[in-house]
Structure formats: structure tokens, C-alpha cells
Design a protein around this motif. Structure first.
Motif, PDB file in Angstrom:
ATOM      1  N   VAL A 123      -6.571   0.382   1.600  1.00  0.00           N
ATOM      2  CA  VAL A 123      -5.719  -0.582   2.303  1.00  0.00           C
ATOM      3  C   VAL A 123      -4.286  -0.040   2.387  1.00  0.00           C
ATOM      4  N   ILE A 124      -3.835   0.579   1.284  1.00  0.00           N
ATOM      5  CA  ILE A 124      -2.488   1.152   1.286  1.00  0.00           C
ATOM      6  C   ILE A 124      -2.416   2.341   2.233  1.00  0.00           C
ATOM      7  N   LEU A 127      -1.867   0.809   5.430  1.00  0.00           N
ATOM      8  CA  LEU A 127      -0.569   0.133   5.469  1.00  0.00           C
ATOM      9  C   LEU A 127       0.577   1.103   5.756  1.00  0.00           C
ATOM     10  N   VAL A 128       0.544   2.293   5.118  1.00  0.00           N
ATOM     11  CA  VAL A 128       1.669   3.213   5.288  1.00  0.00           C
ATOM     12  C   VAL A 128       1.865   3.590   6.754  1.00  0.00           C
ATOM     13  N   PHE A 129       0.775   3.696   7.497  1.00  0.00           N
ATOM     14  CA  PHE A 129       0.933   4.071   8.900  1.00  0.00           C
ATOM     15  C   PHE A 129       1.419   2.889   9.733  1.00  0.00           C
ATOM     16  N   VAL A 130       1.057   1.679   9.292  1.00  0.00           N
ATOM     17  CA  VAL A 130       1.617   0.495   9.952  1.00  0.00           C
ATOM     18  C   VAL A 130       3.131   0.484   9.752  1.00  0.00           C
TER      19      VAL A 130
END
Lengths: 295, 277, 356
Positions: A123-124, A127-130
């Protein structure tokens, strides 16, 4: 050759004397416990997938996997695998070459960083690319100005998958190349071969099984990744749904048979992965134990 | 190659390709690992500390930590027990189907997690194949979460213990037996200490994997706030509500935890390897 | 091709592996680098091959400075300690490798390569093994393939790292003789590394004795064995007996024992040690000032020579004496007998701790 005694060892018949092995009864209890646990835990779910897939007959199964959304999910999954696996394979070879053939400061830190994607939540990883590329992200404005879409689009899925599957090939090759050392390459250089020929003719044949194994594991994960892809995909049917995401949607819509039908395709691939893995291990073992007249 | 100077390269090999392979490696992990992960921390510091603290100490979030850590620990523990047992049986005993079973151990690595999730849910829901025989609920409870986490973590312990067990010198067991120890004493006093570092490494790997796991858990968890909501799911929920600051703050907590675990795993692996050189 | 090794130094971190090494090797010579492990001999060989870079110094092949030339261009044949045969290639392909990887312009034709490989296979007596893989071969066969592979590129210099190290005693001796003969036939300048003094003395034209990164002595096998110039060389090449004493009036004295040490005529009252080979000692029944009293503790009669172990009466030290069988018989020695031990050829060194 010497040093591989352990491999032989495991295939020696276990002596059945009382002093160094268990009583027959204890042995069978342990075997039954272990095998029972594995059956209940691994075999049963696998069997369930295939049975549920054909629960409502093969017509439903075929409809599920030939549905346009399913087909586009299959296509997208293949594209993602075709992008990520070669890149991570090249990275794995380059990283393993740098780490195993040379000494430099910060080497173990580098190896730890290569391992890092294994330790973080998928999930992380999404998330980082979001945070980087979504409309509110670090490069969001710039991307918007140039009309480039990364998040909720194929590049985002590819990036998230790349991050999650990054260590697989490198992780297979580093220990392998470490034990192989550098003498073969040195021998090749003293015989006048240049670096590229040395790599192609000497290093690559030495690491081919490890490389193939790494690629297989990397492909399996790239195809099956759910968490990371789920964050960046946006779940747009027919566009940004990979197979696991498509399965999730079907499942949540209570189309269980369809969900399991698509799942069975992926499970089939997982079984092939396991078979190939075991064939490779068997091959490697065989090449390590010389057999007279095998040529 | 700007990175290289910082590393203080000491060339002591005649093999070619050092610059290009290390350069490419550094470039690749910078773009795909270091830069993306550092955005989590960059993002966290741009938000006022009080706000971050408020997010990460929120009751619902704390409940998710407790659930994630508790279920992961329990799953890792089950994995150690059964993992050592399976490794033992596979290495030491010969029985029909052993090779198949050995090959099957890696299934959780090969099977997409979401599929594991739906398969386990189907089996353990109240009218599922297994669930119908149980007089307690498994799916949609912390027990179900533990079950899914056990599934995905199983290969770690088996695959770290197996090679070590293969390398245990049979002579030390025979020595122990010749000195009058019975089989159980030999196992507890001689074999188990040899396996311990590997078993702990496997435990830590399974635990780390379980903490971050998402795909196999979301289906079986039921995702009820305060009861069956794991931390990665909470990040997902915050993201879906466009609460990037909240998602990032929780992610930062998880990342720090992952770093610590990675450090511990490295130490354990160093310990394991040191014993066998 | 002559090889000049000029002032080579190499360190790994704080460890000084090689300290200012200079050796001149003549064209066609077969030189052994002999030393215990950690003496720097393998590092030196690898530096000559260009597999490692020296921190300082130069390597010349003939007149040509090779220091900055990389391995691939040096045209050395290198035989690795564990052979480094390519596992995935047949014996034929291993030997042909160096020719096949040449750039198209200088690469021999397929037929020429084949001829060359079979010529070499004949040389190493492995014609029947062309299509075998290395793991089908015995250690000695692998060694010969490694040698043929190195020779295939017609190197100007042949370098061998512990060439017989991994072989059993019988094969080792055979290969040793064979290597000597090969060298005599081909006259290719060769350097080999070994820790086995017998091997070095048996095969080499000249021996370079190394210790802790420095050269102890360079000389023919006879020179280094008969006239070691340091206690280390004495110890490393064969057995030796020590006679401790003090220097006085050009003699080494200990109690009533004294022997001439003319080279130390000007040195007074220093601790010194006399070194004597076991076969440079005679056993007497009469006391004399240049003999010490000892008791025979053990007599070992195997082969042409007789080994006698004695215990010195004054010091309690062990002495080892080697006599020919005839001589032993004529003396009619018995275990437990009291005799006098007289060094025939003794060399005195002042221990380093005292010399500075």
C-alpha cells in the motif's frame, strides 16, 4: 566438487537406528502433522479456487474469462509484466554485478536498500507514487501542465509494480554470484576476452538458472500484485484494471463464479511458477553433482 | 556519475563494468526506491507535528496498530512452530509425495495475494467448506486476519530453516547420542540452538511481510473500524477520502517500523551466516 | 620474453601484502615464488598478470612497460589454483575459448582453431576427452586442460598459481615432471607460486623465497637450500637444528661447546644462533670442544637415510641428525646411548631482536 556436500547429504537415506533418529510412531505423527497442515492450508484453498471457478458450469467460466473487461484486464496485466520484468531483470543483473564483483564502501547499505521494497507494505509502495504524481502531488502541477497522466493510468501501475518487484532478480543473483566469485571472469580476461564477451560467454551461462528463477518470481509477483496497484489504478474498468483488481470487483459484486474463473487463470500461472521453480532447482542440483557419462 | 564520488570507490578488481553497473544501480534505486520513499517523510514534515500526532494517535488508528501487530505476531509465531516442523519433516524424513509437498511450500509466494484472500474467505465464511463445521466465526474476525497472515508468511520460516537444517552435521547428533542424550535432549540442546538464528530470521521476515500485507487480508477481514481494520487498509481508506496528509502520517509510522525490522533482520541474517562459515 | 618486476608494493587496507619487490626473470626461465600463505606470492603473480594493480612499481615484459596495460592485452597465460575451467563448456570449448573471443580480424579460422586445440589436447594427452565437461575429469586432468587453455593463446609468459596444490601426492609428482618437460620443450618464461618447498626445489630454475611481503632470498634451488641467507629460509626449506650461544672471539660459545664463526670476528658478547641441517651433523663417541653431549632418544630407519633424534644433555633441546645407512651401521648406534653431536657446517645468525 567439494563444498557441495550438503546437497548430497539431504538425499542420503536416513538411518533408522534408535540412537540418531526418532521412533517410527513419532516420525509418522510429525509427518502427518506437517502434511496435514499444508493440505489444509495450501492445497485446500487451491482446490477451492478451481472448484468454485467451475461451480456454475463451463459456460459461465468461459463467459467470465472472455468478457471484454476481463480480456482488457488480462491484456493490461501482460503489458505491465512485459514492462516491469525486463527492467527489473536488467537492474538485477547490473546490481548483482556491481555488488558481487567489486568492493566499495557502502556496499551493505546498498544491498539493504535493494531489499527495502520487500519490507514495506505494498500500500505504501503505491502511496508514494500518488504523493509524487497525483494532482496534489509533488510533480502533479507540472504533469497536469504537460498533460501527462501517471496516477490512475498505466504508467502509475507500472511504476508501483516496478517498486514492489524490484528486488526479486537481484536477490536471487547476489548470493549466487557471491559464491561463484570472480575467477572465471579473470580467466576469461587473461585469455584475451573483453568485458562484454566475458559477461556473455562466461558470466551469463553461470547465472542462467538463478536469473531465470528470479525472472519467474518477479513475473509471478508482477502479475499478481494487488495492494500497490490498487492504490494507483483508480479501478477504471477496461482501462486501468489488472487481473487481481478485476477479480476484486467481481467478488465485491457477488459474481463469485466469475471472480474465481479469472482467479483460476492466475492460480494456474502460480502452479506453473512452482513447477518451473522446482525444475530449475532440480537442474541446478544435477549440474552440481557430477554423474559419470552424463554427456 | 555524481553518486559514485560520495561512495569513495576503491577499485580493486580488474573486471570491467564497475562504473556502469553501479551507476545504473544507483540511478535505478534512486528513482524507484529512495526518491519515492523519502516523499513520505518530506510530506510528513510539511504538515504541523501536532496534526501528524493527532492522526497517528487517533483511537481508530491505534486500534489498527494493535490489530496489525497482534495478528502479525501471532501469525509469525504459528509459522515458526509449523515452519520448523515442516522443514524438519522435509529434510529428515522420506515419505511418498515429499518432493511435491516441498514444491508446494512456495505457493503463497506464487499465488497472487488477492486470490489467497478470496479463497480463504470462501473456505472459512460461515457457510464455507470449513467454516460450516466450526462453531465460532473465523472470517470477518481477527482470527480470519491471522489465518490469512499465516498463509502468506508460511514459506519464510520453512525456507530459512531448511538449508540450515540440511547443513547441521549429522555427527554432532551422533556425538550427542553417544554421550548418552536421548532424542528429545539432542533436539533441544544440540539441534535447536543451531536452528534458532534461522528460525528467528524466518519469524522476523514473516512478521515484516504480515505487517504490510493487504491483498489477502482485506477480503477476510470485514474491515470494521476498531475491530478488524488493519493499518494498511486504514491508509487505503484515508487515500480514498483524499486525506493524503493522514495517509502519509500513518505510512511514515509503518515505514519507520519496517526500517527497524529490516535492521533486525539484517542482524539476524548476519548471525545466521556467521555461525556457518 | 624476460620479465622485470621493479619496486612493486601493494597494500590491502593497512595490510602490506608486498613491500618493494624487485626481481629480474630471464627469457625462458622457470621461476618459483615460494613462501608461506600470506607471504604475498599470489598477489605478486596476480599483479604480473594484471589481475591486480600495484600501489607502486612497474612490470616490464622485455622492454615493454606493462604496468598500465590491462590483463586482456598482456598476453599472459594464467593457470588458476582451482583451474577456473568454464563449467558449461566442453574441454574443447574451454581450450578454444581464447582463440574464439578474438576480434574478427585476428581470429583464426574455425579449422585453424580446431587444429590448434587438437594439437594442445595431444600435448596434454587428453585427445579422448575433447567433448567431456570439466566435471567429468579428475583433478589432474582438469589441471592439464587449464594449462592447455592458457597455452592456446600462445602467451609470452606463463603464470601458474599453486598449480599442484589441489592434487594428491602421486599425481602431483607426475605433473611436476611433466610441467618441467613441457617448459624445457617450449622455453616459455614461466612463474609459478607454491608453498611446497620440495616442489619449488624440484621444478624451478630459480627460487624466490618470500616472507611477509618481502623477498628473503633469490637463487638456484641449490643455493637457497645449501646457503640460506636468513633464519627464515633455513626454517622454510627443510629441517634445521639450532645451536644457541654467545659470540666471543669469532666463536659461538655455549658452556664448553664452541664452534668457529669467523664472519662475526668483530662482534663481541652477543646472543646468536647457529643453524645446521640434519645431514650436516656427525655423531661421535669422543668428546671435543666443537661437539655437544646428547642422548639418542629415537632411531628411525626408513629408506636410504636414517633419522636420529637426540636430546641435548645441557639444554634438553631436541636435535635431529640424518645419516646414511652405511655410516649409521659403521657407528653401530643404539637408542639410549650417550654420544657427542658435532656440527660439520654451521651458519650463525644474530636474532633480529638483538641486531638493531
Amino acid at each position: 566438487m567439494a563444498g557441495h556436500v550438503s546437497v548430497h547429504y539431504s538425499s542420503l537415506p536416513v538411518k533408522n537406528t534408535k540412537s540418531d533418529s526418532e521412533a517410527r510412531l513419532v516420525r509418522w505423527i510429525l509427518i502427518i502433522l506437517a502434511v496435514g497442515f499444508l493440505c489444509l492450508f495450501l492445497v485446500l484453498p487451491l482446490v477451492a479456487i478451481f472448484i468454485k471457478a467451475f461451480d456454475k458450469g463451463s459456460a459461465v467460466f468461459l463467459a467470465a474469462i472472455s468478457n471484454p473487461d476481463a480480456l482488457s484486464a488480462i491484456k493490461l496485466t501482460m503489458i505491465i509484466a512485459l514492462i516491469t520484468v525486463p527492467l527489473n531483470a536488467i537492474f538485477g543483473v547490473a546490481a548483482a554485478w556491481a555488488v558481487t564483483k567489486f568492493n566499495f564502501k557502502g556496499k551493505s547499505l546498498l544491498i539493504t536498500i535493494i531489499d527495502l521494497p520487500f519490507a514495506i507494505s505494498p500500500v505504501i509502495a503505491g502511496l508514494v507514487f500518488v504523493l509524487l504524481f497525483s494532482a496534489h502531488g509533488l510533480f502533479g502541477q507540472w504533469l497536469m501542465d504537460h498533460d501527462i497522466k501517471i496516477i490512475f493510468a498505466v504508467p502509475g501501475i507500472a511504476l508501483a509494480t516496478l517498486l514492489v518487484t524490484l528486488p526479486f532478480v537481484a536477490r536471487e543473483l547476489i548470493p549466487l554470484m557471491q559464491t561463484q566469485g570472480t575467477t572465471d571472469e579473470e580467466a576469461s580476461l587473461t585469455l584475451g576476452a573483453n568485458g562484454w564477451k566475458t559477461f556473455l560467454l562466461v558470466t551469463l551461462p553461470n547465472i542462467k538458472w538463478g536469473l531465470l528463477y528470479g525472472i519467474i518470481l518477479c513475473s509471478a509477483r508482477a502479475i499478481g500484485e494487488f495492494g500497490a496497484v490498487s492504490v494507483v489504478s483508480g479501478h477504471i474498468r477496461g482501462l486501468t484494471n489488472t487481473m487481481p483488481l478485476h477479480i476484486e470487483i467481481l467478488y465485491n459484486e457477488y459474481q463469485f463464479s466469475a471472480a474465481f474463473a479469472v482467479a483460476s487463470l492466475l492460480s494456474f500461472f502460480a502452479i506453473i511458477t512452482l513447477v518451473v521453480k522446482n525444475v530449475i532447482e532440480w537442474k541446478v542440483k544435477k549440474s552440481e553433482i557430477p554423474e559419470e557419462g552424463a554427456s | 556519475m555524481a553518486h559514485l564520488q560520495g561512495l569513495k570507490v576503491k577499485r580493486n578488481s580488474v573486471l570491467p563494468g564497475f562504473g556502469i553497473s553501479l551507476g545504473f544501480t544507483m540511478f535505478y534505486i534512486s528513482i524507484l526506491v529512495i526518491l519515492p520513499l523519502s516523499t513520505i517523510f518530506i510530506h510528513s514534515v510539511t504538515v504541523p507535528w501536532s496534526k501528524v500526532w493527532e492522526t497517528i494517535s487517533d483511537q481508530r488508528v491505534v486500534a489498527s496498530y494493535q490489530l496489525s501487530i497482534g495478528a502479525s505476531l501471532l501469525a509469525a509465531f504459528i509459522n515458526v512452530v509449523f515452519g520448523v516442523l515442516i522443514a524438519w519433516v522435509l529434510v529428515r524424513y522420506r515419505f511418498p509425495g515429499r518432493r511435491m509437498i516441498d514444491g508446494l511450500v512456495d505457493l503463497p509466494f506464487a499465488l497472487p495475494t488477492a486470490i489467497a484472500g478470496i479463497a480463504l474467505t470462501t473456505l472459512y465464511s460461515q457457510n464455507g467448506w470449513i467454516g460450516q463445521f466450526l462453531n465460532f466465526k473465523v472470517a470477518f474476525t481477527p482470527l480470519g486476519i491471522t489465518l490469512a497472515l499465516t498463509f502468506i508468511g508460511l514459506p519464510f520460516v520453512v525456507r530459512t530453516v531448511q538449508p540450515v537444517l540440511q547443513n547441521v552435521d549429522k555427527e554432532i547428533e551422533e556425538a550427542s547420542a553417544s554421550l548418552g542424550a536421548n532424542r528429545l535432549q539432542t533436539f533441544v540442546r544440540v539441534i535447536f540452538p543451531e536452528l534458532l538464528p534461522a528460525a528467528l530470521t524466518g519469524f522476523a521476515l514473516a512478521f515484516a511481510r504480515a505487517l504490510g500485507e493487504y491483498g489477502s487480508v482485506v477480503f477476510i477481514a470485514g474491515n470494521m473500524p476498531m475491530r478488524t481494520e488493519i493499518t494498511p487498509l486504514l491508509i487505503m481508506t484515508k487515500l480514498e477520502q483524499y486525506d493524503y496528509a493522514g495517509a502519509t502520517a500513518i505510512a511514515a509510522v509503518m515505514l519507520i517500523f519496517s526500517f527497524i525490522l529490516l535492521f533486525v533482520i539484517n542482524l539476524l541474517q548476519w548471525w545466521t551466516n556467521r555461525k556457518f562459515i | 620474453m624476460s620479465i622485470q618486476i621493479q619496486n612493486i608494493s601493494k597494500s590491502f587496507g593497512t595490510f602490506q601484502a608486498l613491500d618493494n619487490i624487485t626481481i629480474d626473470i630471464q627469457t625462458g626461465e622457470l621461476v618459483a615464488l615460494l613462501g608461506p600463505s600470506g607471504s604475498g606470492k599470489t598477489s605478486l603473480l596476480r599483479i604480473i598478470a594484471g589481475l591486480e594493480a600495484a600501489n607502486q612499481g612497474a612490470i616490464l615484459f622485455g622492454e615493454e612497460d606493462m604496468t598500465l596495460i590491462n590483463t586482456k592485452e598482456r598476453k599472459v597465460g594464467f593457470v588458476f589454483q582451482h583451474y577456473a575451467l568454464f563449467r558449461h563448456m566442453t574441454v574443447f570449448d574451454n581450450i578454444a575459448y581464447g582463440l574464439k573471443v578474438r576480434p574478427r580480424k585476428t581470429r583464426p579460422s574455425k579449422k585453424e582453431i580446431e587444429e590448434k586445440v587438437y594439437e594442445l589436447l595431444k600435448l596434454v594427452k587428453l585427445e579422448a576427452f575433447a567433448n567431456r565437461y570439466p566435471f567429468h575429469l579428475s583433478g589432474g586432468q582438469r589441471q592439464r586442460v587449464a594449462l592447455a587453455r592458457a597455452l592456446a593463446v600462445e602467451p609470452k609468459v606463463l603464470l601458474l598459481d599453486e598449480p599442484f596444490g589441489a592434487l594428491d601426492a602421486k599425481v602431483r609428482k607426475e605433473l611436476r615432471r611433466w610441467l618441467r618437460k613441457l617448459h624445457d620443450d617450449y622455453q616459455i618464461t614461466s612463474i609459478f607460486v607454491t608453498h611446497d618447498q620440495e616442489e619449488a626445489l624440484d621444478v624451478a630454475d630459480r627460487v624466490v623465497v618470500m616472507n611477509e611481503g618481502k623477498i628473503e632470498q633469490i637463487g638456484t634451488p641449490e643455493e637457497v637450500y645449501e646457503n640460506p641467507i636468513s633464519p627464515f629460509v633455513y626454517h622454510f626449506l627443510g629441517n634445521v637444528n639450532l645451536f644457541k650461544g654467545r659470540l666471543h672471539n669469532g666463536k659461538l660459545q655455549h658452556g664448553s661447546f664452541e664452534v668457529d664463526a669467523p664472519e662475526f670476528a668483530g662482534t663481541e658478547n652477543r646472543e646468536a644462533v647457529g643453524y645446521v641441517r640434519p645431514h650436516d651433523i656427525s655423531i661421535e663417541r669422543e668428546a671435543s670442544p666443537d661437539a655437544v653431549a646428547a642422548k639418542i632418544s629415537y632411531i628411525h630407519i626408513v629408506g636410504a637415510a636414517v633419522q636420529i633424534e637426540l636430546i641435548r644433555k645441557d639444554e634438553g633441546d631436541f636435535l635431529e641428525v640424518e645419516l646414511t645407512k652405511e655410516h649409521f651401521r659403521s657407528l653401530n648406534l643404539k637408542s639410549g646411548e650417550d654420544v657427542y653431536v658435532k656440527p660439520k657446517q654451521l651458519r650463525v645468525f644474530i636474532p633480529e631482536d638483538y641486531s638493531i
